[in-house]
Design an enzyme around this catalytic site. Structure first.
Site, PDB file in Angstrom:
ATOM      1  N   LYS A  25       0.849  -1.260  -0.187  1.00 34.13           N
ATOM      2  CA  LYS A  25       0.158   0.074  -0.016  1.00 34.13           C
ATOM      3  C   LYS A  25       0.967   1.288   0.164  1.00 34.13           C
ATOM      4  O   LYS A  25       2.236   1.258   0.392  1.00 34.13           O
ATOM      5  CB  LYS A  25      -0.905  -0.116   1.139  1.00 34.13           C
ATOM      6  CG  LYS A  25      -0.445  -0.121   2.416  1.00 34.13           C
ATOM      7  CD  LYS A  25      -1.197  -0.226   3.535  1.00 34.13           C
ATOM      8  CE  LYS A  25      -0.644  -0.429   5.029  1.00 34.13           C
ATOM      9  NZ  LYS A  25      -1.507  -0.632   6.110  1.00 34.13           N
ATOM     10  N   TYR A  76      12.959  31.741   3.126  1.00 31.71           N
ATOM     11  CA  TYR A  76      11.465  32.455   3.452  1.00 31.71           C
ATOM     12  C   TYR A  76      11.442  32.922   4.861  1.00 31.71           C
ATOM     13  O   TYR A  76      11.893  31.776   5.590  1.00 31.71           O
ATOM     14  CB  TYR A  76      10.455  31.743   2.933  1.00 31.71           C
ATOM     15  CG  TYR A  76      10.082  31.472   1.660  1.00 31.71           C
ATOM     16  CD1 TYR A  76       9.683  32.431   0.764  1.00 31.71           C
ATOM     17  CD2 TYR A  76      10.032  30.001   0.910  1.00 31.71           C
ATOM     18  CE1 TYR A  76       9.445  32.399  -0.632  1.00 31.71           C
ATOM     19  CE2 TYR A  76       9.909  29.935  -0.540  1.00 31.71           C
ATOM     20  CZ  TYR A  76       9.349  30.913  -1.117  1.00 31.71           C
ATOM     21  OH  TYR A  76       9.147  31.085  -2.450  1.00 31.71           O
ATOM     22  N   MET A  80       9.366  24.857  -1.152  1.00 30.21           N
ATOM     23  CA  MET A  80       8.655  23.660  -1.872  1.00 30.21           C
ATOM     24  C   MET A  80       9.741  23.036  -2.550  1.00 30.21           C
ATOM     25  O   MET A  80       9.628  21.695  -2.619  1.00 30.21           O
ATOM     26  CB  MET A  80       7.565  24.394  -2.752  1.00 30.21           C
ATOM     27  CG  MET A  80       6.812  23.281  -3.585  1.00 30.21           C
ATOM     28  SD  MET A  80       5.622  24.153  -4.978  1.00 30.21           S
ATOM     29  CE  MET A  80       4.567  24.783  -3.789  1.00 30.21           C
ATOM     30  N   ARG A  86     -11.641   0.260  14.184  1.00 30.28           N
ATOM     31  CA  ARG A  86     -11.598   0.762  12.795  1.00 30.28           C
ATOM     32  C   ARG A  86     -12.482  -0.003  11.815  1.00 30.28           C
ATOM     33  O   ARG A  86     -13.727   0.003  12.154  1.00 30.28           O
ATOM     34  CB  ARG A  86     -10.011   0.875  12.289  1.00 30.28           C
ATOM     35  CG  ARG A  86      -9.703   1.936  11.468  1.00 30.28           C
ATOM     36  CD  ARG A  86      -7.962   2.142  11.326  1.00 30.28           C
ATOM     37  NE  ARG A  86      -7.552   0.554  10.715  1.00 30.28           N
ATOM     38  CZ  ARG A  86      -6.458   0.736  10.409  1.00 30.28           C
ATOM     39  NH1 ARG A  86      -5.442   1.613  10.596  1.00 30.28           N
ATOM     40  NH2 ARG A  86      -5.785  -0.394   9.714  1.00 30.28           N
TER      41      ARG A  86
HETATM   42  C1  LIG Z   1      -0.783  -1.674   7.083  1.00 32.23           C
HETATM   43  C2  LIG Z   1      -1.265  -2.756   7.389  1.00 32.23           C
HETATM   44  C3  LIG Z   1      -0.590  -3.896   7.668  1.00 32.23           C
HETATM   45  C4  LIG Z   1       0.949  -3.594   7.972  1.00 32.23           C
HETATM   46  O1  LIG Z   1       1.333  -3.033   8.980  1.00 32.23           O
HETATM   47  P1  LIG Z   1       2.784  -2.602   9.162  1.00 32.23           P
HETATM   48  O2  LIG Z   1       2.811  -2.125  10.536  1.00 32.23           O
HETATM   49  O3  LIG Z   1       3.341  -1.656   8.028  1.00 32.23           O
HETATM   50  O4  LIG Z   1       3.530  -4.056   9.151  1.00 32.23           O
HETATM   51  C5  LIG Z   1      -1.028  -5.026   8.210  1.00 32.23           C
HETATM   52  N1  LIG Z   1      -2.574  -5.011   8.211  1.00 32.23           N
HETATM   53  C6  LIG Z   1      -3.521  -3.971   7.882  1.00 32.23           C
HETATM   54  C7  LIG Z   1      -5.003  -4.315   7.909  1.00 32.23           C
HETATM   55  C8  LIG Z   1      -2.898  -2.896   7.427  1.00 32.23           C
HETATM   56  O5  LIG Z   1      -3.835  -1.875   7.189  1.00 32.23           O
END
Ligand SMILES: *Cc1c(COP(=O)(O)O)cnc(C)c1O
Length: 339
Positions: free
Chosen positions: A2, A226, A274, A98
């Site tokens: 991700k 800046y 930036m 969550r």
């Molecule tokens: C991001 C995520 C992981 C991995 O988490 P890390 O701490 O980066 O190993 C695992 N399970 C879910 C549901 C996640 O959102």
């Protein structure tokens, strides 16, 4: 994979993970699954995040497994399934608060509905830990809630895959490993506890470097950047590096970061812009034009980690690497050689 492979680049990171023995890949969004599939990756993919009705067909077109926890979404997946068979993982919220349902009976009903739909397959049972990086007791409490659910789902569907562990649980809680582990940050050699990666046998995969674009003399009283947030109190030499907050060097590093140039450590001075930062080389300092300037990584004996950056601005290493923006060119190396 991700967040663009935690900022490292999703497709090359995915290929490296597969070469290293990963059997599945997981992402948060449908678009991320589509990107991996479009690159020709054929491995099992899990979209862990929530999916809107617009995103669901994108995830299914990528032949990704999806996560459900209520009857409504299971029906939505069945309706979107078309001809194929969609693999569904049911998520119990054992304490993360969550995604997933906290209500065991609701999760089991969702699982039964998956089983009853000919277009769906009950592929997995999952949960996620809230405190694997800091509170093992709460991990145990979450595991205790998860286990009866696992038993019930295994009864419904023998052979389904059970998964719970993030990186911190992979390292810290063997009882959480089940059939798959969802290892994120540790794959990139970063410390899930946001402390010292090397103490856990992790080696960071990423370096962030810029280069010296200009060096100029500054007299006492001259300023840089800046708002004139740095004013020289002596004669000195300043180097300008063409990297800024649009690249992921957050503005909060204003007057609060080191940069490694020529095996030495220099302070970033003035406001992060930036597109540029300035570094104080000191009165006798010099740097070749185009000399590499390391922000994350090592140069000779000096090094600075993503965890060091995070500590300076009260965040975590995850946010530092995920924040490296798309305009930063990524180059990939294997054993120190460009890949
Ligand atoms: C991001 C995520 C992981 C991995 O988490 P890390 O701490 O980066 O190993 C695992 N399970 C879910 C549901 C996640 O959102």
């Amino acid at each position: 994979m991700k967040a663009n492979g935690y900022g490292h680049g999703a497709v090359p990171a995915a290929r490296a993970a597969l070469a290293g023995g990963a059997s599945w890949l997981a992402v948060a969004t449908a678009g991320e699954a589509a990107e991996l599939r479009a690159s020709g990756i054929g491995t099992r993919l899990l979209v862990m995040g929530a999916l809107s009705l617009e995103e669901l067909p994108v995830a299914l077109a990528a032949d990704a497994d999806v996560v459900a926890w209520d009857e409504r979404f299971v029906s939505d997946v069945a309706a979107a399934a078309g001809g194929g068979r969609v693999r569904v993982h049911v998520k119990l919220d054992t304490g993360m608060g969550r995604l997933g349902t906290r209500v065991m009976s609701e999760a089991i009903t969702a699982a039964e509905l998956v089983r009853a739909e000919p277009s769906l397959e009950l592929a997995g049972a999952m949960t996620h830990f809230a405190t694997a990086d800091e509170d093992p007791e709460f991990v145990s409490a979450q595991l205790a809630r998860f286990e009866p659910f696992v038993a019930e789902l295994r009864r419904l569907q023998p052979g389904l895959v059970v998964h719970a562990a993030n990186s911190a649980a992979v390292l810290g809680e063997p009882a959480s490993h089940f059939d798959l582990v969802r290892c994120g940050i540790a794959l990139y050699g970063l410390d899930p506890m946001n402390e010292r990666a090397e103490d856990r046998g992790l080696e960071p995969a990423l370096e962030l470097t810029s280069y010296v674009a200009a060096v100029k003399a500054a007299a006492s009283g001259d300023s840089a950047g800046y708002g004139r947030r740095f004013v020289a109190d002596r004669e000195t030499r300043l180097a300008t590096l063409p990297i800024g907050y649009a690249d992921g060097v957050r503005r909060a590093f204003t007057n609060n970061l080191d940069v490694l140039i020529g095996e030495r450590r220099y302070p970033l001075v003035g406001t992060v812009s930036m597109d540029n930062i300035t570094v104080d080389l000191g009165p006798d300092g010099s740097a070749e034009r185009e000399a590499p300037a390391t922000i994350i990584g090592s140069d000779g004996k000096e090094s600075q980690s993503a965890e060091d950056l995070a500590a300076r601005i009260a965040t975590i290493n995850y946010e530092i690497v995920c924040g490296i923006s798309s305009r930063v060119p990524r180059t990939y190396h294997r054993d120190g050689v460009p890949a």
